[in-house]
Design a protein around this motif. Sequence first.
Motif, short mmCIF file in Angstrom:
data_model
loop_
_atom_site.label_atom_id
_atom_site.label_comp_id
_atom_site.label_asym_id
_atom_site.label_seq_id
_atom_site.Cartn_x
_atom_site.Cartn_y
_atom_site.Cartn_z
N LYS A 1 0.86 -1.18 0.00
CA LYS A 1 0.00 0.00 0.00
C LYS A 1 0.89 1.22 0.00
CE LYS A 1 -3.61 2.41 2.48
NZ LYS A 1 -4.42 2.51 3.69
N GLY A 2 0.67 2.10 -0.94
CA GLY A 2 1.42 3.35 -0.96
C GLY A 2 2.91 3.17 -1.10
N GLY A 3 3.35 2.17 -1.83
CA GLY A 3 4.78 1.94 -2.02
C GLY A 3 5.43 1.16 -0.90
N MET A 4 4.65 0.77 0.12
CA MET A 4 5.20 -0.03 1.22
C MET A 4 4.67 -1.45 1.10
SD MET A 4 5.00 2.60 4.42
CE MET A 4 3.33 3.17 4.14
N PRO B 1 7.35 -2.38 6.95
CA PRO B 1 8.10 -1.12 6.85
C PRO B 1 7.94 -0.33 8.16
CG PRO B 1 6.05 -1.00 5.58
CD PRO B 1 6.14 -2.38 6.15
N PRO B 2 9.03 -0.04 8.86
CA PRO B 2 8.90 0.61 10.16
C PRO B 2 8.25 1.98 10.10
CG PRO B 2 11.18 0.56 9.45
CD PRO B 2 10.41 -0.25 8.48
N GLU B 3 8.36 2.64 8.96
CA GLU B 3 7.76 3.97 8.86
C GLU B 3 6.24 3.92 8.82
OE1 GLU B 3 9.74 2.53 6.66
OE2 GLU B 3 8.94 2.70 4.65
N ALA B 4 5.66 2.73 8.71
CA ALA B 4 4.20 2.60 8.64
C ALA B 4 3.55 2.44 10.01
CB ALA B 4 3.85 1.41 7.76
#
Length: 135
Positions: A36-39, A58-61
């Motif tokens: 989703k959204g490049g992750m 992805p930790p940024e999610a």
Amino acid sequence: MDIKIQSSFLPQNDPEAAIGFYRDILGFEVRNDVGKGGMRWITVGPPNQPDTSVVLHPPEASPGITDDERRMIAEMMAKGTFAMLVLTTDDVDGAFDQIQDRGGEVVQEPTDQPYGLRDCAFRDPSGNLVRLNQS
């Protein structure tokens, strides 16, 4: 009460490299791969444990995480100090040889620990420490 572990989460910052490590080097199966959204969130697990999985995320999610926390996580992942997975096998020396031959980044060769455990360790492409214990 009967509580079991279904899944745990490890951060990944390169989905293809993560799949390469967990599928091609450790021999895990890829059970799910969603984006989703490049992750991407990739669920993997050992074929002999279909009810237990590791979700590579992805930790940024992570919800509620601040920019400072994102930077700190990225720094800790780069240093290999953010997350760890502990696995077990009945032949740690044989598994070590196979993982090393397949290109796993060795952190520690098989060692008899003073606390009575024989183990070795590798690092996955995102910096997570993967320890392998003799069962």
